[in-house]
Enzyme design. Structure first.
Site, PDB file in Angstrom:
ATOM      1  N   LEU A 320      41.298  32.588  45.613  1.00  8.25           N
ATOM      2  CA  LEU A 320      40.374  33.146  46.602  1.00  8.25           C
ATOM      3  C   LEU A 320      39.550  34.275  45.994  1.00  8.25           C
ATOM      4  O   LEU A 320      38.318  34.350  46.189  1.00  8.25           O
ATOM      5  CB  LEU A 320      41.185  33.650  47.801  1.00  8.25           C
ATOM      6  CG  LEU A 320      40.437  34.410  48.897  1.00  8.25           C
ATOM      7  CD1 LEU A 320      39.336  33.550  49.493  1.00  8.25           C
ATOM      8  CD2 LEU A 320      41.414  34.856  49.982  1.00  8.25           C
ATOM      9  N   GLN A 323      36.867  32.917  43.650  1.00  7.68           N
ATOM     10  CA  GLN A 323      35.741  32.377  44.403  1.00  7.68           C
ATOM     11  C   GLN A 323      34.860  33.505  44.941  1.00  7.68           C
ATOM     12  O   GLN A 323      33.634  33.397  44.956  1.00  7.68           O
ATOM     13  CB  GLN A 323      36.245  31.507  45.556  1.00  7.68           C
ATOM     14  CG  GLN A 323      35.207  31.139  46.592  1.00  7.68           C
ATOM     15  CD  GLN A 323      34.053  30.337  46.032  1.00  7.68           C
ATOM     16  OE1 GLN A 323      34.182  29.680  44.999  1.00  7.68           O
ATOM     17  NE2 GLN A 323      32.903  30.407  46.697  1.00  7.68           N
ATOM     18  N   GLU A 324      35.474  34.606  45.362  1.00  6.70           N
ATOM     19  CA  GLU A 324      34.717  35.694  45.967  1.00  6.70           C
ATOM     20  C   GLU A 324      34.000  36.573  44.946  1.00  6.70           C
ATOM     21  O   GLU A 324      32.855  36.962  45.152  1.00  6.70           O
ATOM     22  CB  GLU A 324      35.669  36.561  46.810  1.00  6.70           C
ATOM     23  CG  GLU A 324      36.223  35.875  48.049  1.00  6.70           C
ATOM     24  CD  GLU A 324      35.198  35.719  49.149  1.00  6.70           C
ATOM     25  OE1 GLU A 324      34.102  35.196  48.879  1.00  6.70           O
ATOM     26  OE2 GLU A 324      35.490  36.121  50.284  1.00  6.70           O
ATOM     27  N   SER A 325      34.673  36.907  43.839  1.00  7.08           N
ATOM     28  CA  SER A 325      34.090  37.916  42.934  1.00  7.08           C
ATOM     29  C   SER A 325      34.204  37.580  41.456  1.00  7.08           C
ATOM     30  O   SER A 325      33.765  38.367  40.617  1.00  7.08           O
ATOM     31  CB  SER A 325      34.791  39.263  43.165  1.00  7.08           C
ATOM     32  OG  SER A 325      36.139  39.210  42.700  1.00  7.08           O
ATOM     33  N   GLN A 342      35.672  40.811  48.194  1.00  2.62           N
ATOM     34  CA  GLN A 342      34.397  40.743  48.924  1.00  2.62           C
ATOM     35  C   GLN A 342      34.580  40.931  50.431  1.00  2.62           C
ATOM     36  O   GLN A 342      34.162  40.103  51.251  1.00  2.62           O
ATOM     37  CB  GLN A 342      33.704  39.421  48.633  1.00  2.62           C
ATOM     38  CG  GLN A 342      33.214  39.274  47.191  1.00  2.62           C
ATOM     39  CD  GLN A 342      32.031  40.180  46.870  1.00  2.62           C
ATOM     40  OE1 GLN A 342      30.876  39.844  47.148  1.00  2.62           O
ATOM     41  NE2 GLN A 342      32.307  41.341  46.296  1.00  2.62           N
TER      42      GLN A 342
END
Length: 479
Positions: A320, A323-325, A342
């Site tokens: 996760l 994917q976000e940062s 994020q």
């Protein structure tokens, strides 16, 4: 076949010893020193030979076992209340021979159902096996090394060597193609697991191979130097080989698969292991594997601590966060979300995260938020769908997710099944649908892509990183 036998519920014994001690141990083999007798009832236990592989029965270095056939076999044995005794075959030929001669009751692992008209038997030397009904349809595909030539049709393979897993039933699919293209140098290879063939194409040892589309999908972000050239034949169904003399077992299997197909369990398992839409772009997968080696060690402890405080598996949190940062603790988007996970300013305030650029606080806050979203979902939603729904809510909000679940129900789909709800989420961006949604317009395609990519990263991490607790149990938690 290897001598080592992995037993799921009973002490491991070598197969020859098990045969000699059949009466005492209740393993389902006939005695060695007497005339052959009819096989005993199935109830005391189920003996299975398996062709291992990432899509069938995969054991990670830490001993964690997963796979489509693994989940089905363990569920079948558990429902019948009997032990499951599993041994691993070195190839499909030895597996079918052993099952055909009664050395095991079942054979599983990437075996294609016999073609129409041949369902009752599968040839293996002088023995024959019966077949269960099919449980998953896949296509044979031609794969090639990405540094080599990509063929578009069979005529492009003049004098090229094309390998394929022998004795798995793919031979029957290719029979007409082999006859039509004698210019191709066909090479049947009896491999223990199909991913060994994929690895050889990826490293350039073999130029071309034909494998099941499910195996190619599972391996594409692990072996980075191969790709699919074209579909090599019609869709065929995987099935299990059944030893002669076990009609009750075969009937029970057919009923088992029919029920799991009807209640959606097979669809959930197929989505978990073979979901074709959940794809990390190849160049991104290469970068991701490099980041795992160089960047993840800095953040591993942070994700493990977040797991301890939230119960969310650390590798899922790592997926996760990537994917976000891309594991950048100071990342800031144009929409104002910040940090490793994020978080929006509102979400951070709700979670008590004072500084969104504090990586540990961000990871713990996001993990607790994801856990809270899972708790808010109806208790009847099983894993792993429960986690996929929570990830979608993490991205789009639980209110819009609920709108999508209502819409799925209106369209006669299962609102508790992620593979159904993901079909309708993008409709929340269309006026004909969002005007009737309680929470209005939503960019519903975004959470679908978001979940797909997180799952793609998570699958890669499952293959490369050790667990701190059991991961999402796709099959055992199925209803």
């Amino acid at each position: 076949m290897r001598d080592r036998v992995f037993a799921c519920h009973v002490a491991s014994l070598c197969r020859r010893s098990a045969i000699a001690l059949a009466g005492a141990t209740l393993l389902l083999f006939s005695g060695c020193d007497r005339a052959p007798a009819p096989p005993p009832p199935v109830k005391p236990g189920i003996s299975v030979l398996v062709r291992p592989g990432p899509a069938t029965w995969f054991t990670a270095p830490n001993g964690e076992t997963t796979g489509f056939d693994h989940d089905l076999l363990t569920r079948f044995a558990r429902e019948r209340g009997v032990p499951l005794n599993v041994a691993f075959a070195d190839g499909a030929a030895s597996l079918l021979a052993e099952v055909g001669h009664g050395g095991a009751q079942l054979g599983a692992g990437g075996l294609f159902q016999a073609p129409p008209g041949q369902r009752g038997a599968g040839s293996s030397g002088d023995a024959a096996v019966a077949w269960s009904t099919g449980y998953q349809a896949v296509e044979p595909v031609l794969i090639y090394n990405v540094d080599g030539y990509r063929p578009r049709r069979w005529e492009d393979l003049d004098h090229a060597v094309v390998a394929y897993p022998a004795h798995t039933g793919i031979d029957a699919t290719l029979a007409a193609v082999v006859r039509a293209h004698p210019e191709v140098r066909w090479r049947p290879v009896d491999v223990a697991a199909t991913d060994a063939l994929i690895a050889e194409v990826s490293d350039g040892t073999i130029d071309y191979a034909i494998v099941a589309s499910s195996d190619a999908a599972m391996a594409r972000n692990v072996y980075l130097d191969f790709d699919v050239a074209f579909t090599a034949g019609p869709r065929r169904e995987f099935a299990w080989a059944v030893a002669p003399g076990y009609p009750e077992l075969r009937t029970a299997l057919d009923a088992f698969f029919a029920r799991l197909r009807k209640d959606g369990t097979l669809a959930r398992l197929a989505d978990r292991y073979f979901g074709a839409d959940r794809r990390v772009e190849r160049i991104d997968a290469s970068v991701f594997q490099e980041r795992i080696r160089k960047a993840l060690p800095e953040w591993r402890k942070t994700f493990i601590e977040a797991q301890a405080q939230s119960g969310i598996e650390w590798r899922l949190l790592a997926a996760l966060a990537y994917q976000e940062s891309q594991w950048d603790p100071i990342a800031t988007s144009e929409t104002g979300v910040r940090g490793l996970m994020q978080l929006t300013e509102e979400t951070a305030r709700h979670l008590g995260v004072v500084d969104r650029l504090d990586a540990k606080a961000s990871a713990v806050g996001a993990a607790r938020y994801l856990a809270d979203l899972k708790r808010k979902l109806p208790a009847r939603i099983p894993e792993p769908d429960r986690t996929w729904f929570a990830l979608a809510a993490f991205n789009v909000g639980i209110a819009h997710l609920e709108d999508a679940r209502v819409l799925a129900q209106r369209q006669k789909l299962d609102p508790d099944l992620w593979s159904d709800v993901r079909k309708v989420l993008p409709l929340l961006a269309e006026p004909d649908y969002y005007i009737t949604a309680k929470n209005g317009y939503a960019r519903g395609g975004m959470p679908v892509a978001f979940v797909d990519r997180v799952r793609g990263y998570y699958d890669i991490l499952l293959r490369s990183e050790r667990e701190q607790q059991p991961r999402l149990q796709a099959g055992l938690a199925m209803r």
